[in-house]
Design an enzyme around this catalytic site. Structure first.
Site, short mmCIF file in Angstrom:
data_model
loop_
_atom_site.label_atom_id
_atom_site.label_comp_id
_atom_site.label_asym_id
_atom_site.label_seq_id
_atom_site.Cartn_x
_atom_site.Cartn_y
_atom_site.Cartn_z
N LEU A 118 -5.71 1.88 0.63
CA LEU A 118 -5.68 1.03 -0.56
C LEU A 118 -5.79 -0.44 -0.16
O LEU A 118 -6.51 -1.21 -0.78
CB LEU A 118 -4.40 1.28 -1.36
N ASP A 119 -5.06 -0.82 0.88
CA ASP A 119 -5.14 -2.19 1.39
C ASP A 119 -6.55 -2.53 1.85
O ASP A 119 -7.15 -3.52 1.41
CB ASP A 119 -4.18 -2.37 2.56
N HIS A 120 -7.07 -1.73 2.74
CA HIS A 120 -8.37 -2.05 3.33
C HIS A 120 -9.48 -1.93 2.29
O HIS A 120 -10.35 -2.82 2.19
CB HIS A 120 -8.63 -1.14 4.53
N ASP B 194 0.82 -1.21 0.00
CA ASP B 194 0.00 0.00 0.00
C ASP B 194 0.86 1.26 0.00
O ASP B 194 0.66 2.17 -0.81
CB ASP B 194 -0.92 -0.04 1.23
#
Length: 461
Positions: free
Chosen positions: A353-355, A326
């Site tokens: 971005l990850d979540h 991310d």
């Protein structure tokens, strides 16, 4: 662009179901120049709607349960690693060599949380494991030179780019052509008959088996969500790639964790695959193909399976096979430049971005399962951190407006009031952020806490 309706359309959902969604807006949540709060709400809301839709179908309900998305719960979940406490202890944050560095012509960001990535970074630079030595070496190099040299050594360093520079980059162009959620049908396998879903609470994924071949954050967030919804999730890791303990604790809720060498444990893996309903992968595109884990190969051996794939940079373009995280994707795509100043790059208020991509991936699996009920067919779902980043940048013009479009009713609320949960676990007493995926009659917590990494047998429970 940054509303639930847009994400729901990308998932192939029936727009009429958006009337079942309401949102609680909390302007103090996830403050940023880019529309992070709106994007986070859209990803979680679409995931919750996909869960409610599948739950209603499997439980034989007359209508889809109401979905309520609360910005406060979403914000807490998007920084779940910061809220986590294990026996009262705060988790370990980024490693000392995972940060921004000045170069001769700009900035790079490195990622060295894992020992093997740290070793490769140091080898590429030819310096000892001391921040001042790394800083001195990078100050004499250009950012593009550093990016390529560290990549060639198997490490992780990305040069800071503006959104315009990323748009002109060959990988930026390749990712821009991808849908937010890529969905496809692999064959004409008949619809698999699933048992009726539990109704108290309503568990849309009850009885379904998910092979979790993901690491770090985004993929584990997706499978953590499927576990919340009742799926039997077994995370399988290579024995020689241990996960960071606190990271595993944060994303391991609801799952079991096993270690298996795919090269020597093929029989064990094939036994798992034989009854799996979904296989979720988070490795670089093509990295697992040599083990027979390409979507078409998996569908050939397990007709009707849903294959969900996550990557950092997308499966196409010159960076398709590169590692990424991310923080690095934020730097490459222009997000760090947009959130920073002329003196220093910035960052999003969460690993959004990850979540966000994790909830998109979970939603894609849920929607694929719903489509299989009527149409059958093995399915493939693909998402990429870089594509989510592009979507966030595309919505920058609407930052802070809180527009939900056709997402349903909205409520105004006070700034964020974080609600945390606490429970005992094999790791000690845990304090953690509950899942933000919420719908009427659905679960409000995971059935099991996380356990130690790799402590479970590689078989279904």
């Amino acid at each position: 662009m940054m509303d639930i309706a847009h994400v729901w359309s990308a998932l192939g959902g029936d727009p009429a179901l958006l009337a079942h969604v309401s949102a609680v807006e909390r302007p103090g949540a996830l403050r940023a120049r880019l529309p992070v709060r709106e994007a986070a709400r859209a990803c979680v809301g679409a995931c919750a709607l996909a869960a409610a839709e599948l739950g209603a179908r499997r439980a034989g309900l007359a209508g889809v349960p109401a979905v309520r998305v609360d910005d406060g719960a979403v914000a807490a979940a998007f920084v779940s690693e910061r809220h986590l406490r294990v026996g009262g202890r705060a988790p370990v944050a980024f490693a000392p060599l995972s940060r921004f560095w000045r170069t001769a012509d700009g900035w790079v960001r490195t990622h060295a949380n894992y020992p093997h990535h740290r070793a490769r970074l140091l080898a590429a630079l030819g310096v000892p494991d001391r921040p001042e030595a790394v800083a001195a070496a990078l100050a004499e190099r250009s950012a593009p030179e550093t990016e390529e040299a560290v990549h060639a050594a198997g490490g992780l360093a990305v040069a800071l780019r503006t959104p315009e520079e990323w748009a002109a980059h060959e990988q930026g162009a390749a990712v821009r052509g991808l849908p937010l959620v890529e969905r496809g049908r692999l064959d004409s396998a008949p619809a698999r008959v699933c048992p009726r879903a539990d109704r108290d609470p309503l568990l849309p994924a009850a009885g379904l088996r998910v092979l979790d071949l993901t690491r770090v954050v985004a993929g584990p967030v997706a499978t953590r969500t499927l576990a919340l919804l009742g799926a039997d999730v077994l995370r399988v890791d290579a024995p020689w790639l241990p996960e960071l303990p606190d990271q595993h604790a944060d994303t391991g809720f609801g799952k079991r964790s096993a270690r298996l060498d795919l090269a020597t444990g093929r029989d064990a893996f094939e036994e798992l695959l034989a009854t799996a309903d979904a296989v979720v992968t988070g490795y670089r595109p093509g990295a697992l193909d040599r083990f027979g884990l390409a979507p078409e190969a998996l569908a050939g051996r397990r007709p009707g399976v849903v294959v969900a794939q996550l990557s950092a940079w997308g499966a196409r373009g010159p960076w398709g096979g590169r590692r990424g995280f991310d923080s690095l994707v934020q730097v490459a795509t222009g997000i760090a430049a947009a959130e920073g100043s002329v003196r220093r790059p910035g960052a999003l208020p969460a690993q959004a971005l990850d979540h966000g991509t994790g909830y998109l991936l979970a939603a894609g699996v849920l929607r694929a399962l719903t489509e299989q009920v009527d149409e059958g067919g093995s399915r493939v779902v693909r998402v990429a951190l870089a594509r989510t980043a592009g979507w966030l940048l595309e919505g920058a013009a609407g930052a802070g407006t809180g527009t939900e479009g056709s997402s349903g009713g909205r409520e105004s609320a006070a700034p964020v009031d974080v609600r945390l949960a606490e429970r005992d676990s094999p790791l000690g007493t845990l304090r953690y952020a509950p899942s933000p995926v919420s719908f009427a009659g659905g679960p409000d917590d995971w059935a099991r806490p996380p356990g130690p990494w790799g402590a479970d047998p590689a078989r279904w429970g």
